[in-house]
Enzyme design. Structure first.
Site, PDB file in Angstrom:
ATOM      1  N   GLU A   1       0.835  -1.191   0.000  1.00 66.55           N
ATOM      2  CA  GLU A   1       0.000   0.000   0.000  1.00 66.55           C
ATOM      3  C   GLU A   1       0.872   1.244   0.000  1.00 66.55           C
ATOM      4  O   GLU A   1       2.095   1.163   0.162  1.00 66.55           O
ATOM      5  CB  GLU A   1      -0.950  -0.004   1.212  1.00 66.55           C
ATOM      6  CG  GLU A   1      -1.937  -1.158   1.194  1.00 66.55           C
ATOM      7  CD  GLU A   1      -2.877  -1.179   2.374  1.00 66.55           C
ATOM      8  OE1 GLU A   1      -3.882  -1.911   2.300  1.00 66.55           O
ATOM      9  OE2 GLU A   1      -2.630  -0.469   3.362  1.00 66.55           O
TER      10      GLU A   1
ATOM     11  N   HIS B   1      -9.086   9.755   4.131  1.00 68.05           N
ATOM     12  CA  HIS B   1      -8.762   8.708   3.167  1.00 68.05           C
ATOM     13  C   HIS B   1      -8.995   9.269   1.774  1.00 68.05           C
ATOM     14  O   HIS B   1     -10.044   9.855   1.504  1.00 68.05           O
ATOM     15  CB  HIS B   1      -9.628   7.471   3.395  1.00 68.05           C
ATOM     16  CG  HIS B   1      -9.060   6.241   2.765  1.00 68.05           C
ATOM     17  ND1 HIS B   1      -9.041   6.050   1.397  1.00 68.05           N
ATOM     18  CD2 HIS B   1      -8.467   5.149   3.301  1.00 68.05           C
ATOM     19  CE1 HIS B   1      -8.463   4.895   1.129  1.00 68.05           C
ATOM     20  NE2 HIS B   1      -8.103   4.325   2.266  1.00 68.05           N
TER      21      HIS B   1
ATOM     22  N   ARG C   1      -1.020   8.846   2.164  1.00 70.01           N
ATOM     23  CA  ARG C   1      -2.408   9.279   2.039  1.00 70.01           C
ATOM     24  C   ARG C   1      -2.589  10.793   2.079  1.00 70.01           C
ATOM     25  O   ARG C   1      -3.454  11.331   1.386  1.00 70.01           O
ATOM     26  CB  ARG C   1      -3.246   8.638   3.153  1.00 70.01           C
ATOM     27  CG  ARG C   1      -3.427   7.154   2.969  1.00 70.01           C
ATOM     28  CD  ARG C   1      -4.200   6.554   4.120  1.00 70.01           C
ATOM     29  NE  ARG C   1      -4.406   5.124   3.899  1.00 70.01           N
ATOM     30  CZ  ARG C   1      -5.015   4.326   4.756  1.00 70.01           C
ATOM     31  NH1 ARG C   1      -5.480   4.807   5.893  1.00 70.01           N
ATOM     32  NH2 ARG C   1      -5.170   3.043   4.496  1.00 70.01           N
TER      33      ARG C   1
ATOM     34  N   ARG D   1      -0.668   8.665   9.581  1.00 69.66           N
ATOM     35  CA  ARG D   1      -0.584   7.215   9.762  1.00 69.66           C
ATOM     36  C   ARG D   1      -0.208   6.519   8.461  1.00 69.66           C
ATOM     37  O   ARG D   1      -0.819   6.738   7.425  1.00 69.66           O
ATOM     38  CB  ARG D   1      -1.929   6.675  10.247  1.00 69.66           C
ATOM     39  CG  ARG D   1      -1.982   5.151  10.351  1.00 69.66           C
ATOM     40  CD  ARG D   1      -3.305   4.711  10.929  1.00 69.66           C
ATOM     41  NE  ARG D   1      -4.418   4.955  10.042  1.00 69.66           N
ATOM     42  CZ  ARG D   1      -4.871   4.082   9.148  1.00 69.66           C
ATOM     43  NH1 ARG D   1      -4.259   2.914   8.985  1.00 69.66           N
ATOM     44  NH2 ARG D   1      -5.923   4.365   8.402  1.00 69.66           N
TER      45      ARG D   1
END
Length: 647
Positions: free
Chosen positions: A196, A316, A371, A467
């Site tokens: 990811e 997100h 992100r 994060r």
């Protein structure tokens, strides 16, 4: 370690003072709130907050249950109290991965109440699609994982915490597998590891695109078999029960509202674990389930716990944009449908509505950038082009691979007329994860004795300013496990004082107001909730400015005052509870924590981007800390419903 320091209050104004080590500068008065002239303990993540609490023996409040109870469920139930008061060795607030994993361990040493706001499976864990990150491949290393985490966290992470989590993570995954969690395997028989954004290696353990659901299933099955664990569904946590022991705040349990019977239930416990999740619903669009209204963070703040890094709200980048679907949902969703990071990790490409790929022009890592970078890039595209969504395309990959890796996403899109094996997915950023929360040490301890935290409600120092994808479930597992031994030690040095329950005034139900008034209060509260969410999205979103943050602070303060004035004019009293009103006070509290923290950070780092301070400042590479609220001029939202009466 130094820290940016804030004074918590109803208005949560910050102090522009930096404490370094054991020394500190003199602070000053703000809005009638006194801030301590000097901090007595060094503010470091692993030791400074509360290490002395772990070894100090106290005889102040001593619950003792287990010696009177046999291990059989029937015998134990008779020891738990009847009606209003219930007595346990451990109270766990939240039924996600952190709360359940902790409960299964401490249940070997005493009785456990798992208190959950809705059904046990309704948690952020259950909605986590991507997976759990851990070093399980020979070509990967703990050092690689550490560096990826720190880079994604914009160098605000606590390195000791990061190393602990990355080192202990693989064992926590193996424990889940031993408990029955089933993860995807490759053709070679080994675990299939996905990649990811922000990860330099493939290290994401997953169960298709429903990893959280599989973990939740395995943990709940184990919990249901454990005779020492009692799950209390539909119990909304109102406030922590605390007292003062000299300069220390002590936690003795929690008051809850049984939302099915409309009765208040008090849990007296030797140890309390707060694992209540995040606060996504301070925004109008969030991937979080409806239960994520910041209850734990707000309760902890009212109970004098330190709060840290609340300015870092992760949006997100890719939630399903319903407006772009061929067949629109008939009703607005309570929470946005998440399109997992793993879609981009597997080669998904982002396009604007003109089918122009845009990520390479923002970051050399393109779709695999962290992100915060991807979310800001999408936000920029939407504003520049005045469009409502962008497109995420995975259709160039083999159909069978898409359907095997993302069956849940494929099914949800197909329900609305979109085939992701042939068509791009409309996506838009949505509030997703709180990197800040209740400040915790390396064993989940807080500055409130007897109170531990794990999961999204906690701020352990792992995530820093952003994060890293799939580090959240990992953190929850590691800290739930690390909090076990100190919790057991604290439990063993305590005993039950059954008379202690009468030391706090009881929350009351507003039945005397009558149905008409109560219905009006609920209607007005829901309107206020939408208005608060709108303010947060408009002024405290992905891109911020000082002027807009100050406007948010002003408008939120006015909205809260108007709502509380209306509430009490209708006959509401300070001790009254109802789920809509209590959620509203928690949403107000968390929103103010976010705004005040954002105003205190005069730089752009990670998830906090402000046009007034667009660059990273090395002098600002410090956690933001909000100190306990003062009762002076505080609002209903910032006060515990019951007064502390134990001296």
């Amino acid at each position: 370690m130094a820290a940016s320091v804030a004074s918590g209050s109803g208005r949560l104004h910050f102090i522009d003072t930096v404490y370094r080590g054991q020394g500190c500068r003199q602070t000053h008065w703000v809005q009638n709130i006194v801030v301590p002239r000097c901090m007595q303990k060094k503010l470091s993540w692993s030791r400074g907050v509360t290490k002395r609490f772990l070894t100090k023996k106290h005889n102040y409040f001593h619950p003792q249950i287990t010696e009177d109870c046999k291990q059989g469920r029937v015998e134990i139930k008779s020891c738990l109290g009847e009606g209003y008061n219930k007595y346990f060795d451990f109270a766990v607030i939240g039924s996600g991965i952190a709360g359940l994993r902790y409960a299964l361990e401490v249940a070997k040493h005493g009785t456990v109440a798992v208190i959950t706001k809705a059904e046990p499976h309704e948690s952020n864990t259950n909605y986590a699609q991507g997976g759990v990150s851990a070093v399980l491949c020979p070509s990967d290393s703990v050092e690689n994982h550490v560096q990826d985490t720190i880079i994604a966290g914009a160098y605000l992470c606590d390195e000791e915490t990061v190393r602990v989590v990355c080192t202990e993570g693989p064992d926590r995954i193996r424990e889940l597998i031993a408990m029955g969690a089933s993860f995807d395997h490759g053709e070679d028989g080994n675990l299939h590891l996905a990649r990811e954004g922000g990860h330099s290696h493939r290290r994401i353990v997953h169960a298709a695109d429903m990893t959280g659901r599989e973990i939740e299933r395995a943990l709940l099955e184990a919990v249901q078999k454990d005779p020492n664990i009692f799950v209390f569904e539909h119990h909304f946590a109102i406030d922590l029960l605390t007292s003062q022991d000299g300069s220390d705040t002590v936690c003795h349990g929690v008051d809850t509202l049984n939302t099915e019977t409309q009765e208040v239930v008090r849990f007296i416990s030797k140890v309390t674990l707060l694992a209540s999740g995040g606060a996504g619903h301070i925004y109008p669009s969030t991937t979080n389930p409806p239960v994520a209204t910041g209850d734990g963070m707000a309760m902890a703040h009212r109970a004098q716990a330190l709060i840290s890094n609340m300015e870092f709200v992760q949006f997100h980048p890719t939630a399903l944009a319903d407006v772009g679907l061929p067949i629109k949902p008939r009703e607005a969703r309570e929470n946005a449908f998440l399109i997992t990071e793993a879609v981009r990790g597997d080669g998904g490409i982002l396009y604007n509505l003109s089918m122009e790929r845009f990520m390479p022009s923002y970051d050399e890592r393109a779709e695999l950038a962290p992100r915060d970078v991807v979310a800001r890039s999408i936000d920029d595209q939407l504003k520049k082009r005045n469009e409502k969504y962008v497109l995420l395309d995975i259709s160039h990959k083999p159909k069978e691979k898409i359907l095997s890796h993302f069956p849940n996403i494929a099914a949800e899109c197909l329900r609305h007329g979109l085939d992701i094996t042939r068509q791009p997915i409309p996506v838009v950023p949505a509030a997703h994860y709180m990197c800040g929360g209740v400040r915790a040490g390396l064993q989940g301890e807080t500055n409130v004795r007897g109170l531990y935290v794990a999961g999204e409600v906690a701020c352990t120092g792992l995530h820093g300013a952003n994060r890293l994808a799939s580090n959240s479930l990992l953190e929850a597992l590691v800290f739930a496990r690390r909090a076990v031994q100190p919790s057991i030690d604290h439990m063993r040095s305590s005993r039950t004082d059954r008379g202690a329950s009468h030391s706090w005034s009881r929350p009351t139900m507003p039945k005397s107001l009558g149905n008409t008034v109560l219905n009006d209060i609920v209607r007005r509260t829901r309107e206020v909730r939408k208005e608060l969410q709108s303010i947060m999205w408009e002024y405290v979103g992905i891109v911020r400015s000082t002027t807009r943050l100050q406007m948010a602070e002003k408008r939120i303060g006015e909205l809260e005052l108007d709502w509380e004035t209306y509430l009490f004019q209708q006959g509401w009293e300070a001790t009254m509870v109802g789920i809509e009103a209590c959620e509203m006070r928690n949403l107000f509290c968390c929103s103010k924590l976010v705004v005040s923290s954002a105003l205190a950070r005069h730089e752009s780092r990670g998830l906090h981007y402000t046009i007034d301070f667009p660059h990273v400042e090395e002098s600002m590479r410090l956690p933001t800390v909000i100190f306990p609220c003062s009762p002076v001029n505080s609002t209903w939202s910032s006060r515990q419903l019951h007064r502390q009466q134990i001296c």
